[in-house]
Design an enzyme around this catalytic site. Structure first.
Site, mmCIF file in Angstrom:
data_model
loop_
_atom_site.group_PDB
_atom_site.id
_atom_site.type_symbol
_atom_site.label_atom_id
_atom_site.label_comp_id
_atom_site.label_asym_id
_atom_site.label_seq_id
_atom_site.Cartn_x
_atom_site.Cartn_y
_atom_site.Cartn_z
ATOM 1 N N SER A 138 0.523 -1.032 0.133
ATOM 2 C CA SER A 138 -0.041 0.150 -0.222
ATOM 3 C C SER A 138 1.185 1.358 0.038
ATOM 4 O O SER A 138 2.186 1.719 -0.857
ATOM 5 C CB SER A 138 -0.752 0.183 1.226
ATOM 6 N N HIS A 139 0.638 2.364 1.049
ATOM 7 C CA HIS A 139 1.637 3.146 1.080
ATOM 8 C C HIS A 139 2.829 3.758 2.031
ATOM 9 O O HIS A 139 3.405 4.998 1.977
ATOM 10 C CB HIS A 139 0.820 4.268 2.299
ATOM 11 N N LYS B 19 -1.911 -9.508 0.723
ATOM 12 C CA LYS B 19 -2.823 -9.773 0.860
ATOM 13 C C LYS B 19 -4.015 -10.300 0.409
ATOM 14 O O LYS B 19 -3.785 -10.782 -1.031
ATOM 15 C CB LYS B 19 -3.445 -8.549 1.405
ATOM 16 N N ASP C 175 -2.599 6.100 -3.135
ATOM 17 C CA ASP C 175 -1.733 5.670 -2.891
ATOM 18 C C ASP C 175 -0.865 4.760 -3.666
ATOM 19 O O ASP C 175 -1.325 4.466 -4.380
ATOM 20 C CB ASP C 175 -2.010 5.550 -1.460
ATOM 21 N N ASP D 182 -1.601 0.975 -4.108
ATOM 22 C CA ASP D 182 -2.340 0.185 -4.587
ATOM 23 C C ASP D 182 -3.709 1.241 -4.528
ATOM 24 O O ASP D 182 -4.624 -0.014 -4.951
ATOM 25 C CB ASP D 182 -2.342 -0.834 -3.414
ATOM 26 N N ASP E 106 -6.436 2.612 -2.546
ATOM 27 C CA ASP E 106 -7.219 2.469 -2.603
ATOM 28 C C ASP E 106 -7.868 4.072 -0.986
ATOM 29 O O ASP E 106 -8.545 4.180 -1.195
ATOM 30 C CB ASP E 106 -6.932 0.994 -1.211
ATOM 31 N N ARG E 107 -6.294 4.655 -1.577
ATOM 32 C CA ARG E 107 -6.520 6.011 -0.591
ATOM 33 C C ARG E 107 -6.910 7.408 -1.285
ATOM 34 O O ARG E 107 -6.649 6.874 -2.357
ATOM 35 C CB ARG E 107 -5.954 5.706 0.290
ATOM 36 N N LYS F 133 -11.820 -0.454 -0.120
ATOM 37 C CA LYS F 133 -11.696 1.372 -0.219
ATOM 38 C C LYS F 133 -11.788 2.009 -1.910
ATOM 39 O O LYS F 133 -10.420 0.623 -2.265
ATOM 40 C CB LYS F 133 -11.030 2.128 0.418
ATOM 41 N N ARG G 232 0.054 5.964 17.025
ATOM 42 C CA ARG G 232 -0.591 6.960 16.290
ATOM 43 C C ARG G 232 -1.518 7.541 17.490
ATOM 44 O O ARG G 232 -2.337 7.165 17.677
ATOM 45 C CB ARG G 232 -2.060 6.603 15.795
HETATM 46 C C1 VG1 Z 1 -3.578 1.931 8.270
HETATM 47 C C2 VG1 Z 1 -4.519 3.011 8.458
HETATM 48 C C3 VG1 Z 1 -5.946 2.110 8.859
HETATM 49 C C4 VG1 Z 1 -5.335 1.293 6.954
HETATM 50 C C5 VG1 Z 1 -4.886 0.270 6.609
HETATM 51 C C6 VG1 Z 1 -4.526 -0.402 5.485
HETATM 52 O O1 VG1 Z 1 -3.776 1.266 9.273
HETATM 53 O O2 VG1 Z 1 -4.622 3.500 9.437
HETATM 54 O O3 VG1 Z 1 -6.812 2.944 8.576
HETATM 55 O O4 VG1 Z 1 -6.945 0.541 6.761
HETATM 56 O O5 VG1 Z 1 -3.880 1.406 7.021
HETATM 57 O O6 VG1 Z 1 -4.835 0.553 4.682
HETATM 58 P P1 VG1 Z 1 -2.771 1.677 10.722
HETATM 59 O O7 VG1 Z 1 -2.108 -0.172 11.314
HETATM 60 O O8 VG1 Z 1 -0.426 1.261 9.856
HETATM 61 O O9 VG1 Z 1 -2.812 2.014 11.036
HETATM 62 V V1 VG1 Z 1 -4.111 0.491 3.155
HETATM 63 O O10 VG1 Z 1 -3.888 1.846 1.825
HETATM 64 O O11 VG1 Z 1 -2.320 0.397 3.301
HETATM 65 O O12 VG1 Z 1 -4.083 -1.296 2.340
HETATM 66 CO CO CO Z 2 -3.722 1.578 0.550
#
Ligand code: VG1
Ligand code: CO
Length: 543
Positions: free
Chosen positions: A113-114, A126, A277, A279, A281-282, A376, A496
């Site tokens: 992801s990010h 995943k 982001d 992948d 989804d954000r 998302k 966080r």
């Molecule tokens: C983070 C975000 C959470 C989101 C998750 C996956 O998780 O806070 O809201 O669902 O990333 O998003 P964490 O556990 O680091 O707070 V993504 O865009 O990585 O699939």
């Molecule tokens: Co993502």
């Protein structure tokens, strides 16, 4: 093509986090590491025989190698067919859409992801189930259990296949279909939104910039925004996915998408800006000289949903993750529809969506989505915003300001302390947990603590319980202070801290959130003793 059974040894660290397994690329490159995890996924899906699997990733380093490994293993493990995005590319929402459209049994998404990409950064994997959504904890727990006792995995004795051209071929007894990564997703968007209205918007003076951050959303945004909706060439920037995301950090926030934010706050600012982001989804939403917090975005979209053909009939209900601000709850109350509060992570929305209890849902971490898929969806959120702008003729700033006047403004900020030592993270949470019973009833930051608890969630559909989902201080005036450790990082721990306060008075709704929330921010720093324990005077990222 013989099926090979390869002996292996378990790795102790393959526990899926908030969203799949994320590790440094070098960890995934260890012999058998990826194979063990993939075999553990397949073992957790015993009814996979003859069924269809969707496979793709965000294009980051190691994506292509992983696709080949997984294809061979899928064939050896009895899958009937695998649909792969051309080039091994698929965004997370596109995987969800393809699973649903083609009635596949599940999907594997290769992404961290990010998190940044490249040989020295992160890789991830995943599994999504047949509703198109992230595997629930029951399955991720089974995968983890399997990974701890695995002794062998199965693969096929065969060479790499061509994943760069559309087509259908056999791999052992399994069919492989290489498909267009964008088509099904773009068709779904065209069914939900009024593309004619959006074309008229771009035909006028309206201008936007979409920053794909050299990650997966580029091809999707180019096709939909520029090719289909007629946005001028150059609307999408950084649109070509690169294996290292151009050296950037594809986390669409004000720190990591700074060049987009600077552009939207500059002299030449267009009407609208958005970023996605790794992948896809954000989403981050910006107006001219205006930043929309993700929590507000969810609330505004819920309040305006009926402007969009796909949601003409109104919303069944809404849901937000616990740390997300309560802005959307207020909208739901006014609309007379139910609202739900879930733990962090999209997997917790799946049952509510499947049961038809909710239509929209979102998280404060730049995630918004609906029942059109089970993930998302960054570009979907952009299209909702564009639809609201097209229907109302108002600017982003006007839309949000009016929303605050009507519903109140939930001042909100999240402070992240990234990469602190894991031991410090654990100590902070343990100490705070121990303090919870004495915090209730105290007056802190000028407010009375009504409840201090460790958030646990009982799924209203299947009754499953998820505990330890974040520590909460709920104040009698509705303010909240929430603490969590990230479940997606790969280095040390990330703390966080989420701060929220509701302001009903329109005369006090145009202030700087960092100022309005300063007492809660100071309280959060005090209670965690973050500076004493880590030497950190300030967060790494403020949203
Ligand atoms: C983070 C975000 C959470 C989101 C998750 C996956 O998780 O806070 O809201 O669902 O990333 O998003 P964490 O556990 O680091 O707070 V993504 O865009 O990585 O699939
Ligand atoms: Co993502």
């Amino acid at each position: 093509m013989a099926v090979l059974t390869i002996p292996t040894q378990a790795f102790p660290d393959q526990r899926p986090g908030t969203s799949g397994l994320r590790k440094k690329v070098s960890v995934f490159q260890q012999p058998h590491y990826l194979e063990n995890f993939v075999q553990s996924i397949f073992a957790a899906i015993p009814d996979r025989k003859g069924k269809t699997l969707v496979l793709g990733g965000d294009g980051r380093f190691f994506n292509r190698e992983a696709i080949q490994i997984i294809l061979r293993m899928a064939a050896a493990n009895g899958w009937g067919k695998v649909m792969v995005g051309r080039g091994g590319l698929l965004s997370t929402p596109a995987v969800s859409a393809i699973i649903r459209v083609h009635h596949a049994h599940g999907g594997i998404i290769l992404s961290a992801s990010h998190n940044p990409a490249g040989p020295h950064h992160d890789f991830g994997i995943k599994y999504n189930i047949s509703n198109g959504g992230p595997a629930p904890e029951k399955i991720t727990d089974a995968i983890w259990a399997g990974s701890k006792s695995i002794q062998s995995y199965q693969t096929l004795d065969t060479a790499d296949v061509d994943i760069d051209h559309d087509g259908i071929f056999q791999l052992g007894d399994m069919t492989v279909e290489i498909c267009d990564p964008v088509r099904d997703y773009a068709e779904l968007m065209a069914r939900i939104f009024d593309f004619e209205a959006l074309r008229r918007l771009f035909n006028g003076n309206f201008r936007m910039r979409f920053d794909a951050m050299h990650a997966i959303t580029g091809p999707y945004a180019l096709e939909i925004l520029e090719n289909q909706l007629g946005a001028p060439a150059g609307t999408v920037v950084n649109g070509i996915p690169l294996t290292d995301f151009g050296g950037g950090h594809p986390d669409p926030n004000l720190v990591y998408a700074k060049s987009l934010a600077d552009y939207l706050f500059g002299e030449e600012a267009p009407d609208f800006g958005a970023a996605s982001d790794g992948d896809g989804d954000r989403n981050m939403i910006l107006g001219r000289q205006f930043f929309v917090t993700p929590s507000d975005s969810l609330a505004v979209l819920a309040a305006n949903a009926t402007h969009i053909p796909g949601y003409h009939g109104g919303l069944k209900g809404v849901a937000r993750s616990m740390p997300t601000s309560q802005a959307v709850d207020v909208v739901a109350q006014k609309l007379g529809i139910p609202h739900y509060e879930t733990p962090t992570g999209w997997k917790f929305f799946g049952n509510l969506l499947d049961a038809g209890k909710i239509t929209f849902c979102g998280e404060e971490s730049f995630g918004t989505g609906s029942d059109h898929v089970r993930e998302k969806d960054g570009l979907w959120a952009v299209l909702v915003w564009l639809s609201v702008i097209a229907a109302t003729g108002k600017s982003v700033a006007e839309i949000v300001t009016r929303h605050w006047q009507e519903f109140g403004r939930h001042y909100y900020t999240r402070h992240d302390y990234e990469g602190i030592p894991a031991s410090a993270g654990e100590e902070i949470m343990a100490t705070l947990t121990a303090q919870l019973p004495v915090l209730a009833g105290q007056t802190l930051a000028g407010r009375i603590v009504q409840t201090a608890d460790d958030f646990a969630y009982t799924d209203p559909i299947d009754g499953s319980i998820s505990s330890h989902q974040g520590l909460r201080l709920l104040f009698s005036d509705g303010a909240r202070l929430v603490f969590r450790l990230s479940g997606t990082g790969t280095e040390g721990a990330t703390l966080r801290i989420y701060h929220e306060h509701l302001e009903q008075d329109a005369a006090r709704q145009q202030l700087d959130p960092q100022r309005v929330l300063r007492e809660l921010i100071a309280l959060g720093k005090d209670l965690t003793r973050i500076e004493k324990l880590t030497g950190r005077k300030a967060p790494t990222v403020i949203t």
